[in-house]
Structures are given as structure tokens and as C-alpha cells.
Motif scaffolding. Structure first.
Motif, PDB file in Angstrom:
ATOM      1  N   GLY A   1      28.180-104.994 -24.707  1.00  0.00           N
ATOM      2  CA  GLY A   1      28.161-106.199 -23.881  1.00  0.00           C
ATOM      3  C   GLY A   1      26.803-106.893 -23.892  1.00  0.00           C
ATOM      4  N   PHE A   2      25.730-106.114 -23.721  1.00  0.00           N
ATOM      5  CA  PHE A   2      24.395-106.725 -23.713  1.00  0.00           C
ATOM      6  C   PHE A   2      23.963-107.180 -25.109  1.00  0.00           C
ATOM      7  N   ALA A   3      24.376-106.441 -26.126  1.00  0.00           N
ATOM      8  CA  ALA A   3      24.079-106.877 -27.501  1.00  0.00           C
ATOM      9  C   ALA A   3      24.784-108.199 -27.796  1.00  0.00           C
ATOM     10  N   TYR A   4      26.023-108.298 -27.363  1.00  0.00           N
ATOM     11  CA  TYR A   4      26.805-109.524 -27.537  1.00  0.00           C
ATOM     12  C   TYR A   4      26.169-110.682 -26.771  1.00  0.00           C
ATOM     13  N   LEU A   5      25.739-110.420 -25.555  1.00  0.00           N
ATOM     14  CA  LEU A   5      25.077-111.428 -24.731  1.00  0.00           C
ATOM     15  C   LEU A   5      23.859-111.994 -25.446  1.00  0.00           C
ATOM     16  N   ALA A   6      22.972-111.118 -25.879  1.00  0.00           N
ATOM     17  CA  ALA A   6      21.727-111.550 -26.521  1.00  0.00           C
ATOM     18  C   ALA A   6      21.975-112.160 -27.903  1.00  0.00           C
ATOM     19  N   ALA A   7      22.823-111.528 -28.690  1.00  0.00           N
ATOM     20  CA  ALA A   7      23.066-112.013 -30.053  1.00  0.00           C
ATOM     21  C   ALA A   7      23.690-113.404 -30.049  1.00  0.00           C
ATOM     22  N   THR A   8      24.626-113.652 -29.132  1.00  0.00           N
ATOM     23  CA  THR A   8      25.271-114.961 -29.081  1.00  0.00           C
ATOM     24  C   THR A   8      24.281-116.043 -28.676  1.00  0.00           C
ATOM     25  N   LEU A   9      23.486-115.787 -27.666  1.00  0.00           N
ATOM     26  CA  LEU A   9      22.492-116.790 -27.245  1.00  0.00           C
ATOM     27  C   LEU A   9      21.519-117.095 -28.384  1.00  0.00           C
ATOM     28  N   PHE A  10      21.002-116.063 -29.007  1.00  0.00           N
ATOM     29  CA  PHE A  10      20.052-116.260 -30.098  1.00  0.00           C
ATOM     30  C   PHE A  10      20.703-116.985 -31.278  1.00  0.00           C
ATOM     31  N   ALA A  11      21.869-116.539 -31.678  1.00  0.00           N
ATOM     32  CA  ALA A  11      22.534-117.137 -32.840  1.00  0.00           C
ATOM     33  C   ALA A  11      22.979-118.576 -32.566  1.00  0.00           C
ATOM     34  N   ALA A  12      23.471-118.857 -31.367  1.00  0.00           N
ATOM     35  CA  ALA A  12      23.922-120.219 -31.040  1.00  0.00           C
ATOM     36  C   ALA A  12      22.753-121.194 -31.027  1.00  0.00           C
ATOM     37  N   LEU A  13      21.668-120.818 -30.394  1.00  0.00           N
ATOM     38  CA  LEU A  13      20.490-121.700 -30.368  1.00  0.00           C
ATOM     39  C   LEU A  13      19.896-121.869 -31.767  1.00  0.00           C
ATOM     40  N   THR A  14      19.875-120.799 -32.536  1.00  0.00           N
ATOM     41  CA  THR A  14      19.383-120.883 -33.912  1.00  0.00           C
ATOM     42  C   THR A  14      20.281-121.782 -34.751  1.00  0.00           C
ATOM     43  N   ALA A  15      21.589-121.692 -34.551  1.00  0.00           N
ATOM     44  CA  ALA A  15      22.528-122.521 -35.304  1.00  0.00           C
ATOM     45  C   ALA A  15      22.308-124.004 -35.013  1.00  0.00           C
ATOM     46  N   VAL A  16      22.094-124.355 -33.752  1.00  0.00           N
ATOM     47  CA  VAL A  16      21.824-125.755 -33.418  1.00  0.00           C
ATOM     48  C   VAL A  16      20.534-126.209 -34.082  1.00  0.00           C
TER      49      VAL A  16
END
Length: 158
Positions: free
Chosen positions: A127-142
Motif C-alpha cells: 500500500g505505501f509503495a503504491y502510494l509513493a510510486a504513483t505520486l512520483f510516477a504521475a508527477l514525473t509523467a506530467v
């Protein structure tokens, strides 16, 4: 003494009668609302389709939602550059292209529910890995989408 409705007081300048109709905030908004609805329907349908094509097992890393959110954020980055830097989109086109379609394709509400489910099912690390990975990947993608799109479009303008 004040007059309760001074605009209705009969004078040579202002005849007695109802005040003029004020423009509603909805006047002229029909096409915008329709485009947002159409974009939202397309985005939500695409998201539902991806979830059906690539289901995730309970307790596992929600890869489908992760990649949908990352891809949607990249699309938003591209659209924002195109709409603001290149193409003067007609106002009804703006909501349908980015906030309408991409916002319904991305699924941050499902992201939150997935995290809660992983924590409730006893998978806090996932859950915490998913939380952090999604935030990082989404902001990086933008950021990457904006940077690459601006560079690609700048090369074509010269």
C-alpha cells in the motif's frame, strides 16, 4: 426613506416595470457542459476497459490503476502544452480534451480505495509503495510530457 425596488419606481427615465433579465451563469455553457460530459464518458469507458482487460488480484500491486494514472497524467501534460502554447482551442474544446477525458481516464479515487484496501487486507508495504510510486510516477509523467512536447513543438516552429 428608501424605496425597496428603486429600479421599478416610475420616472421619466425609468418606466415602471420588472427589471431587465440578468444573464445566467449557464447562458452559453451548453456546449461546454456537453463536451465535458462527452470527454468524461470516453475517459471513463477507456478506464473501465483497461480494468477489465488487466484485472489485478487481491493484495497485489494495482498495476492497471498505476499505469492508467501515469498515462493519463502524461496525456494531461501534452494537452496542456498544446492548448496553452500552440493551439488556441475553442472554449468548448478545452474542457473535453484535458479535464473531461483525461480526468475521467485517470482514477485517483480508485487509487485511494486501492491503498485503503491494501492496508485493510494486511499489505501495508504494498500500500505505501503504491502510494509513493504513483505520486512520483504521475508527477514525473506530467513533467516529462510537458518537457518533451515543448521541445518537439519548438523544433517544428523554427
Amino acid at each position: 426613506m428608501t424605496v425597496p425596488h428603486p429600479e421599478r419606481v416610475g420616472t421619466p427615465d425609468a418606466p415602471v416595470g420588472p427589471p431587465a433579465r440578468r444573464a445566467s451563469s449557464w447562458d452559453g455553457q451548453g456546449p461546454v457542459v456537453a463536451m465535458v460530459a462527452l470527454g468524461g464518458a470516453l475517459g471513463a469507458t477507456a478506464r473501465y476497459g483497461t480494468a477489465r482487460l488487466w484485472p489485478v488480484e487481491s493484495g497485489g500491486f494495482p498495476w492497471t490503476t498505476f499505469w492508467v494514472n501515469v498515462a493519463g497524467c502524461a496525456v494531461i501534460g501534452v494537452f496542456m502544452v498544446v492548448i496553452t502554447d500552440v493551439w488556441a482551442a475553442h472554449p468548448p474544446g478545452r474542457p473535453s480534451s484535458a479535464p473531461g477525458c483525461s480526468a475521467e481516464f485517470t482514477t485517483f479515487s480508485t487509487y485511494a480505495v486501492d491503498i485503503r484496501g491494501l492496508l485493510d487486507e494486511g499489505h501495508p508495504a504494498t500500500g505505501f509503495a503504491y502510494l509513493a510510486a504513483t505520486l512520483f510516477a504521475a508527477l514525473t509523467a506530467v513533467w516529462l510530457a510537458v518537457t518533451v512536447t515543448r521541445r518537439a513543438l519548438a523544433g517544428r516552429r523554427r
